[in-house]
Enzyme design. Structure first.
Site, mmCIF file in Angstrom:
data_model
loop_
_atom_site.group_PDB
_atom_site.id
_atom_site.type_symbol
_atom_site.label_atom_id
_atom_site.label_comp_id
_atom_site.label_asym_id
_atom_site.label_seq_id
_atom_site.Cartn_x
_atom_site.Cartn_y
_atom_site.Cartn_z
ATOM 1 C CD GLU A 97 1.254 -1.174 0.543
ATOM 2 O OE1 GLU A 97 1.122 -0.346 1.443
ATOM 3 O OE2 GLU A 97 1.183 -0.882 -0.674
ATOM 4 C CB THR A 129 -4.807 5.103 -6.241
ATOM 5 O OG1 THR A 129 -5.941 5.559 -6.972
ATOM 6 C CG2 THR A 129 -5.271 4.470 -4.950
ATOM 7 C CB THR A 154 -1.404 8.101 -0.108
ATOM 8 O OG1 THR A 154 -1.207 6.722 -0.430
ATOM 9 C CG2 THR A 154 -2.765 8.540 -0.616
ATOM 10 N N GLY A 174 5.548 7.177 3.311
ATOM 11 C CA GLY A 174 4.960 8.421 2.854
ATOM 12 C C GLY A 174 4.821 8.476 1.347
#
Length: 392
Positions: free
Chosen positions: A250, A136, A130, A128
């Protein structure tokens, strides 16, 4: 034909992991993924099999029930998942969010959660970060976590929180001090490990977002959700730097998935071009077909070298922000170019569901936008690497 570039040491070191992943994925052929895509269903059987095989626990230390492998192993797993024609989007978050907990979580948090995550009893799939109004611009998030005695009260909204409906735990970034109230512009955000299943009715609401791909993405609303103070990961107000660790992992793991996608598209296009005959000859004999596929292979090879470089830096504990972002850009573009070539090579059949090309085409297009857009990566390189003036 094997579209995986050879000659890299990690291929030999990690071949058993790759082989295990390939064997598992072979049990979930194209029809399985096509059915789920039609139904917009979550691949529960696939995720369960990945967990039971220990593949989702690759990064968890052995003392907590995992394999204790480096990020290189996680990247190899996800690459092979995508090269098989499957989609790791249903479970990849468990790997890249793991770094935040492993590097910054307390010993009590690790002992409480990691063994159950390793066994598959718990899923850590939701990330959690964005928000609709920030995108961004992570430092502009407005979801708050207010300290009240031995609890935090969370209010706000997250968007593009994939797999929230299929996860027990969430890594949550929330504001614990007003923006600009602390000396450093990056301070004031904190990270929490939220037990979503413990949320009282109405305090945490999940709303699915229908999209062009089967990605189980959602909006999540927090309405005075109380979480225990010991849900805080690391030091209060220092969460942004913790999240960056997870974001680098990521980027790298998504890049590995893109390498896998590119391999799949190149092999698919090469096979079809060799078998399909028009005007009495294989279409792959024509340079108009050959050259785009060959160029895709060159781009794949370059992207895979960039991914390997970023992995090496990450696993050795060195700064890798620029390298992780560049690897993601190169790999996502390699996969997208290969997807376009594969579809063009198949002609009308590329649009037929049974060939899987149109599904994978849609899936790999995502990575031009997420988890970070190509333009944001270029902006990062311009400012942080080349020293050009900040553009925003």
């Amino acid at each position: 034909m094997n579209a995986r570039p050879s000659g890299m040491q990690e291929d030999m070191d990690l071949e058993p992991v790759r082989a295990t992943t390939r064997a598992l994925c072979a049990k979930f052929p194209g029809e399985y993924w096509r059915r789920l895509d039609r139904e917009r269903a979550y691949p529960t059987e696939f995720v369960t099999a990945m967990a039971e095989a220990g593949l989702l626990a690759a990064l968890i230390p052995e003392e907590y029930g995992g394999s204790g492998l480096p990020l290189a192993a996680a990247a190899a797993i996800l690459e092979e998942v995508h090269a098989s024609g499957a989609n790791g989007g249903a479970c990849h978050a468990q790997m890249y969010t793991m770094g935040t907990l492993l590097r910054h979580g307390s010993e009590a948090q690790k002992k409480r959660y990691l063994p159950k995550i390793a066994s598959g009893e718990l899923r850590l799939q939701a990330f959690g970060v964005t928000e609709p109004g920030a995108g961004t611009d992570t430092l502009s998030i407005t979801t708050t976590a207010e300290r009240r005695g031995d609890t935090y009260v969370v209010r706000g909204q997250k968007v593009w929180t994939s797999r929230a409906q299929h996860s027990d735990l969430m890594i949550l970034l929330a504001r614990t001090a007003p923006k600009g109230s602390l000396p450093s512009r990056t301070d004031g955000l904190s990270v929490f490990l939220v037990d979503m299943k413990a949320a009282p009715p109405g305090r945490l609401r999940i709303s699915p977002i229908p999209t062009m791909i089967n990605h189980a993405t959602t909006e999540v609303f927090f309405d005075e959700l109380e979480i225990p103070a010991d849900a805080l990961i690391g030091e209060e107000h220092k969460g942004f730097r913790y999240i960056l660790d997870g974001m680098n992992a990521e980027r790298i793991l998504i890049a590995a998935e893109c390498v896998g996608d590119a391999r799949w598209f190149i092999e698919k296009a090469t096979h079809y071009a060799s078998e399909r005959k028009v005007f009495g000859r294989p279409i792959g004999q024509n340079q108009g077909i050959q050259f785009p596929i060959a160029r895709n292979y060159v781009e794949l090879h370059a992207a895979r070298l960039a991914v390997a470089h970023a992995i090496g830096l990450y696993d050795s504990g060195q700064p890798c922000g620029a390298e992780a972002n560049m690897a993601k850009l190169l790999a996502s573009e390699a996969s997208w170019h290969a997807a376009d070539t594969c579809l063009q090579t198949h002609g009308g059949f590329g649009f037929a569901e049974e060939y899987d090309v149109e599904r994978k085409f849609r899936e790999t297009r995502l990575y031009q936008v997420a988890p970070i857009s190509t333009n944001l990566i270029l902006s990062h390189v311009a400012e942080k690497v080349l020293g050009l003036p900040r553009s925003f």
